[in-house]
Design a protein around this motif. Structure first.
Motif, short mmCIF file in Angstrom:
data_model
loop_
_atom_site.label_atom_id
_atom_site.label_comp_id
_atom_site.label_asym_id
_atom_site.label_seq_id
_atom_site.Cartn_x
_atom_site.Cartn_y
_atom_site.Cartn_z
N PRO A 31 60.38 33.98 34.87
CA PRO A 31 59.91 35.29 34.41
C PRO A 31 58.38 35.36 34.42
N LEU A 32 57.85 36.47 34.85
CA LEU A 32 56.40 36.64 34.95
C LEU A 32 55.79 36.84 33.56
N SER A 33 54.73 36.09 33.28
CA SER A 33 54.04 36.20 31.99
C SER A 33 53.02 37.34 32.05
N PRO A 34 52.89 38.11 30.96
CA PRO A 34 51.85 39.15 30.93
C PRO A 34 50.46 38.59 31.17
N ARG A 35 50.24 37.34 30.77
CA ARG A 35 48.93 36.71 30.93
C ARG A 35 48.51 36.66 32.40
N ILE A 36 49.47 36.52 33.30
CA ILE A 36 49.16 36.45 34.73
C ILE A 36 48.56 37.77 35.21
N ILE A 37 49.11 38.88 34.74
CA ILE A 37 48.58 40.20 35.12
C ILE A 37 47.21 40.41 34.48
N GLN A 38 47.05 39.96 33.24
CA GLN A 38 45.74 40.07 32.58
C GLN A 38 44.68 39.32 33.39
N LEU A 39 45.01 38.13 33.83
CA LEU A 39 44.06 37.33 34.61
C LEU A 39 43.79 37.96 35.97
N ALA A 40 44.81 38.54 36.58
CA ALA A 40 44.62 39.19 37.89
C ALA A 40 43.62 40.34 37.78
N ILE A 41 43.74 41.13 36.71
CA ILE A 41 42.80 42.24 36.53
C ILE A 41 41.41 41.71 36.20
N ALA A 42 41.35 40.64 35.40
CA ALA A 42 40.05 40.05 35.05
C ALA A 42 39.32 39.58 36.31
N ARG A 43 40.06 39.00 37.27
CA ARG A 43 39.43 38.53 38.51
C ARG A 43 38.89 39.68 39.35
N MET A 44 39.44 40.87 39.17
CA MET A 44 39.04 42.01 39.98
C MET A 44 37.87 42.79 39.38
N ARG A 45 37.48 42.44 38.17
CA ARG A 45 36.43 43.22 37.50
C ARG A 45 35.11 43.18 38.25
N ASP A 46 34.66 42.00 38.64
CA ASP A 46 33.39 41.89 39.34
C ASP A 46 33.47 42.55 40.72
N GLU A 47 34.55 42.30 41.41
CA GLU A 47 34.72 42.84 42.77
C GLU A 47 34.69 44.35 42.78
N LEU A 48 35.32 44.97 41.78
CA LEU A 48 35.42 46.43 41.75
C LEU A 48 34.46 47.07 40.74
N ALA A 49 33.59 46.26 40.16
CA ALA A 49 32.64 46.76 39.15
C ALA A 49 33.36 47.46 38.01
N LEU A 50 34.41 46.81 37.52
CA LEU A 50 35.20 47.38 36.42
C LEU A 50 34.58 46.98 35.09
N PRO A 51 34.75 47.80 34.06
CA PRO A 51 34.23 47.43 32.73
C PRO A 51 35.06 46.32 32.10
N GLU A 52 34.51 45.70 31.08
CA GLU A 52 35.24 44.64 30.37
C GLU A 52 36.51 45.17 29.72
N THR A 53 36.56 46.48 29.50
CA THR A 53 37.73 47.08 28.85
C THR A 53 38.89 47.26 29.84
N ALA A 54 38.69 46.89 31.10
CA ALA A 54 39.77 47.01 32.09
C ALA A 54 40.83 45.95 31.81
N THR A 55 41.96 46.36 31.30
CA THR A 55 43.07 45.49 30.95
C THR A 55 44.36 46.17 31.39
N PRO A 56 45.49 45.46 31.35
CA PRO A 56 46.75 46.13 31.66
C PRO A 56 46.99 47.35 30.79
N HIS A 57 46.68 47.26 29.49
CA HIS A 57 46.94 48.40 28.62
C HIS A 57 45.98 49.56 28.90
N ALA A 58 44.81 49.25 29.45
CA ALA A 58 43.88 50.32 29.82
C ALA A 58 44.47 51.19 30.92
#
Length: 320
Positions: free
Chosen positions: A240-267
């Protein structure tokens, strides 16, 4: 909540000894929440933790293992001492409010089952929670985050895009998206899915064609056979996929896409609601789509949209 977890709480030879009648009552309450009220594992874990902290405090405060008679004698001052002790340990107001809510639920159940009647917790004011507004992404940032154009044949990347599209395109909670079974996969021909959300609240959620295509692409690339009742989304090793994996995937994309720190799955879920409201959707409809039990919970998005409008006004008006 597993039977083992409940037994851990009630273990009279362990760290938190309880009198027999209270141990039995605590176990019956947790079983009631799990099997009759259908509480989610996360909610049950929170309730178990809150109850454990409360009973551990009572043991220290009373100097002996607490029993039901002790709960019946509990007064407002003892509750306030408990909350003060938790505050000194670093608990925030939101955590304390959740704890009070859990303990009130426990006491209501004790009264309903003719075990204990005590209104001390009802007389304690809930800790004030600072009002914080959801922090949605802009339409452009959200679209960039879920864009799969030019994606490679990487099944993990396809999986992450499909999950994020369910969050942004359907407003699902991460737990709801990862709780989908293979047989409920939102693919072509299934443009509405049935979701069981918080508190067992059921709702129908429409699915966009772009989300259907993303899920189909993930299924075509996924190297693991998925049984009908198995989780739709799996991890790198097939579990089963852990929510943490999706959180980390979005975190890795923040710099690339110039996303704010508030960019999370729930955002992404916040963005779903805010963008619908900005486009003219009715607040009641958004409430149904999000699965909120109360309209007041959904109304927070009107404050978000108001701030966006004022920001645009300040930037655009020549006399601002």
């Amino acid at each position: 909540m597993t039977r083992e977890t409940i037994d851990d709480l009630l273990d009279t030879s362990g760290e938190l000894p309880l009198a027999g009648d209270l141990a039995a009552a605590a176990g019956a309450w947790l079983d009631h929440l799990a099997h009759e009220r259908g509480r989610s594992p996360a909610t049950l874990a929170s309730y178990e933790r809150d109850l454990r902290q409360f009973l551990a405090f009572l043991k220290r405060d009373l100097g002996h293992p607490p029993c039901l008679a002790d709960l019946a004698r509990l007064d407002v001052k003892a509750v306030r001492r408990f909350l003060s002790a938790r505050r000194r340990e670093g608990a925030a107001s939101r955590s304390l409010a959740r704890t009070v809510s859990a303990l009130r639920t426990f006491y209501r159940w004790l009264e309903a089952t003719d075990r204990v009647a005590n209104r001390a917790l009802a007389q304690v004011a809930m800790p004030r929670i600072p009002k914080t507004l959801p922090k949605p992404l802009t339409v452009e940032k959200a679209a960039a985050l879920v864009d799969d154009e030019g994606a490679s044949d990487d099944w993990i990347g396809a999986r992450d895009v499909a999950v994020m599209l369910l969050l942004y395109g359907a407003g699902l909670r991460i737990s709801e998206a990862l709780g989908l079974a293979r047989r409920d996969a939102p693919v072509s021909g299934r443009d509405v899915i049935r979701i069981i959300g918080k508190g067992g609240k059921e709702r129908l959620v429409p699915i966009l064609p772009v989300t259907q295509k993303a899920v189909e692409r993930y299924l075509a690339l996924c190297p693991y056979p998925l049984d009908a009742t198995a989780p739709l989304f799996v991890g790198a090793k097939g579990g089963p996929l852990s929510p943490r994996i999706i959180q980390l995937a979005i975190a890795r994309m923040r710099d690339e896409l110039a996303l704010p720190e508030t960019a999370t799955p729930h955002a992404l879920r916040h963005s779903f609601a805010t963008h619908l409201l900005s486009a003219g959707a009715d607040l009641r409809q958004i409430q149904e789509l999000l699965g909120h039990a109360s309209l007041s919970t959904t109304q927070v998005y009107t404050d978000v949209d108001r701030e966006r409008i004022l920001t645009v006004y300040d930037k655009a008006h020549p006399r601002a």
